[in-house]
Design a protein around this motif. Structure first.
Motif, short mmCIF file in Angstrom:
data_model
loop_
_atom_site.label_atom_id
_atom_site.label_comp_id
_atom_site.label_asym_id
_atom_site.label_seq_id
_atom_site.Cartn_x
_atom_site.Cartn_y
_atom_site.Cartn_z
N ILE A 116 35.78 -37.03 35.83
CA ILE A 116 37.38 -37.07 35.35
C ILE A 116 38.63 -38.00 35.52
O ILE A 116 39.13 -38.70 35.38
CB ILE A 116 37.50 -35.75 33.90
N GLN A 117 38.88 -36.74 36.04
CA GLN A 117 40.43 -36.98 37.06
C GLN A 117 40.18 -38.09 38.34
O GLN A 117 40.36 -38.84 38.44
CB GLN A 117 40.35 -35.31 38.03
N LEU B 104 31.75 -20.28 31.42
CA LEU B 104 30.54 -21.42 32.28
C LEU B 104 31.37 -20.78 34.21
O LEU B 104 32.11 -20.42 34.27
CB LEU B 104 31.51 -22.67 32.31
N PRO B 105 30.36 -21.20 34.51
CA PRO B 105 30.28 -20.82 35.94
C PRO B 105 32.10 -22.08 36.59
O PRO B 105 31.80 -22.98 35.48
CB PRO B 105 29.39 -21.23 36.59
N ASP C 187 35.15 -27.42 37.53
CA ASP C 187 35.43 -27.89 38.87
C ASP C 187 34.21 -29.12 38.45
O ASP C 187 35.08 -30.42 39.32
CB ASP C 187 35.29 -27.26 40.08
N ALA C 188 33.32 -29.47 38.76
CA ALA C 188 32.72 -30.82 39.14
C ALA C 188 33.01 -31.59 38.27
O ALA C 188 32.60 -32.38 38.13
CB ALA C 188 31.21 -30.39 38.78
#
Length: 596
Positions: A412-413, A400-401, A406-407
């Motif tokens: 989650i973080q 995946l891109p 990252d998003a």
């Protein structure tokens, strides 16, 4: 034609343990050559704490507290461990000075500070300076040991001079293998390691920055519970040297993924301020293991330090155990090389040290797994980091891109970070976390482990039913039972206060006598060979008895009036405490120093 060298002892490896071996042997007048592969001391910090016992050993060998303290962090920093979301977002702490906890150290130690937060790199610089002043030792930097062959009388070794690309030959009576965890000399001897070869893999990032004005509270360790940058800051010195390390999960994560840009971003996130300039000096990838060599000796070769044992760093027992190895082995080698004792004395090195090493190994491993109880108390799953690494580096997510990944991670973080920070506003939850943190205290407060180890077999004369007191990790009970460390206590010497350890010498046996013992020695000393007798330093402690009150705690473990004789080895361990004076002195010393 090879350049040839001849020496009593070849020491492979010029780290702290190897150099200390050379320095100790020099005190006995024993020659040594230290071959060290590297040209310079590594700038990347490794170990960072000298234990109470290591400080005693170094001072006994001539190092001063002042020179050891020249590069250490302040004592208050060295006594504190913080846990938080970022460096300054503290959730809980361990303060080893809290509630007068350091009083027990002041009671049992001569050093004003019971542990020193001192970078191994700084210690090596101090040791190397001392080594160059030794009359009987030679340091060959930039020399890679290659091979050895033992004969009936000595050991023939070959090393490569890396500057000239030429081999040299070294003939020695014995070899000490101090070449670290990946010891090539240990492998050449065919000695296997036992235990866990891989617990986890880590990245260690060294950077230099003065963060004194930034940190809200000084400490030596900052455990960061931040989902975006979980790891640990080791403040070797808040104003100079920092290491940030965290686990990586191979083979799912690759070393090349961790670029300098990524590492800087992670450090700044963990610091909690992206405006701090971070100057990364070096990056090290290392594997945590928990292993002990099957044997510490093969023929005329001996393993010491990391070549003999590999611990998790949790507890700071690795380098300190190596210092203990050097102290135990070298006085015995000296006696054998001087032909005062025969080679059977050298068997006691492994007999005595291996049980201590195995205990330190168990404690180090226990500390590592126990530390995960802190994130668990916050409601975090310790396995989450590995699962995340596996997921992100597997198909189909890997395809995946990057911006999508990252998003997703940020979302989650971010939720996990809010969950952690919310603990501060929930007293019951916060107390649970702080209890889990407090439960880690033995990890850092280990006076019993440092001072209380006992040699239960070896070059000791034991009496029937001699049993050393049971020690806990964080409590120490002094004793004079053979095999234990001779305790420190303060002595009045003509109005001047001195430590009982000043009676001891690293190249002598010390015999402490009351008046009855002095008379016995005068009547029996001539039974010993003159060479053996010259190894004994006599001190009359009767005067000390007269200065003690009846309620003095010293009487609890050293009733001088009822202890006519007490013999202490050159390494400071009690060697003999007779129950009566109806003994054969020659027989006693043959047990301690088996003769030719």
């Amino acid at each position: 034609m090879k350049k040839e060298f001849s020496t009593d002892v070849l020491i492979i490896g010029g780290g702290p343990t190897g150099m200390l071996c050379a320095i100790y042997l020099d005190l006995w007048g024993i020659s040594s050559i230290v071959v060290e592969r590297q040209f310079e001391i590594s700038e990347h910090p490794k170990a960072h704490e000298l234990s109470a016992r290591s400080i005693e050993i170094l001072v006994q060998l001539g190092f001063t507290i002042e020179e050891l303290k020249a590069e250490v962090s302040p004592y208050e920093d060295a006594s504190r461990i913080l846990f938080g979301h970022t460096l300054n977002e503290t959730i809980g702490e361990i303060d080893l000075l809290e509630g007068g906890n350091d009083e027990k150290y002041k009671t049992h130690l001569a050093s004003p500070e019971p542990y020193l937060n001192l970078s191994q790199t700084a210690l090596e610089e101090i040791m190397r300076k001392r080594l160059t002043q030794c009359q009987h030792s030679q340091l060959l930097i930039g020399h890679q040991w290659e091979q050895m062959q033992e004969t009936q009388s000595d050991v023939h070794s070959t090393a490569l001079n890396r500057t000239e690309e030429k081999q040299i030959a070294i003939h020695s009576k014995y070899v000490i293998c101090a070449d670290g965890a990946g010891s090539r000399s240990r492998d050449a001897l065919g000695i296997k390691m036992e235990g866990q070869g891989k617990i986890d893999d880590f990245i260690s990032v060294y950077f230099e920055q003065n963060l004194r004005s930034f940190v809200k509270k000084g400490a030596k360790l900052y455990w960061i519970m931040n989902p975006k940058a979980p790891g640990t800051f080791i403040a070797h010195h808040i104003e100079r040297r920092w290491v940030y390390h965290f686990p990586i999960f191979t083979p799912f994560e690759k070393q090349e993924q961790f670029t300098e840009e990524m590492l800087k971003e992670r450090i700044l996130t963990a610091l909690g301020d992206h405006d701090i300039p971070v100057d990364i000096k070096s990056v090290s990838f290392w594997r945590m293991a928990c292993q002990t060599a099957q044997t510490f000796r093969k023929g005329k070769a001996f393993l010491v330090g990391d070549a003999a044992h590999r611990f998790p760093p949790t507890g700071g027992l690795g380098m300190n155990s190596g210092i203990g190895d050097a102290q135990n082995l070298c006085w015995k080698l000296a006696l054998v090389i001087k032909k005062i004792a025969n080679e059977t004395l050298l068997d006691s090195y492994e007999t005595e040290r291996k049980p201590v090493i195995e205990l330190n190994s168990v404690e180090s491993l226990r500390n590592y797994f126990k530390i995960w109880e802190v994130p668990q108390s916050m409601g975090l799953n310790p396995k989450l980091l590995k699962r995340q690494a596996v997921l992100l580096n597997s198909f189909p997510l890997k395809a995946l891109p990057k911006k999508w990944i990252d998003a997703l991670l940020n979302k989650i973080q971010g939720k996990l970070s809010k969950k952690i920070l919310a603990i501060l506003d929930k007293p019951p939850k916060l107390q649970k976390v702080r209890n889990a943190i407090k439960d880690q205290t033995e990890h850092f407060d280990r006076i019993g482990l440092d001072l209380g180890y006992a040699y239960n077999k070896g070059a000791i004369v034991f009496n029937t039913n001699d049993t050393p007191p049971k020690q806990t990790v964080s409590q120490y009970q002094p004793s004079l039972v053979p095999g234990v460390r001779f305790p420190h206590f303060w002595v009045s010497n003509h109005g001047t206060q001195m430590s009982s350890h000043e009676w001891l010498s690293p190249d002598k046996f010390t015999l402490l006598c009351n008046d009855q013992g002095m008379e016995w020695w005068a009547n029996n000393a001539d039974a010993l060979a003159s060479q053996t007798r010259s190894l004994v330093s006599i001190t009359n402690v009767t005067e000390l008895h007269g200065t003690l009150s009846e309620t003095s705690p010293i009487n609890d473990f050293y009733p001088i009036k009822n202890t006519p004789l007490l013999l202490i080895r050159p390494d400071g361990q009690v060697a003999w405490k007779p129950k009566s004076l109806d003994v054969d002195l020659t027989s006693i010393f043959k047990q301690l120093i088996p003769t030719q």
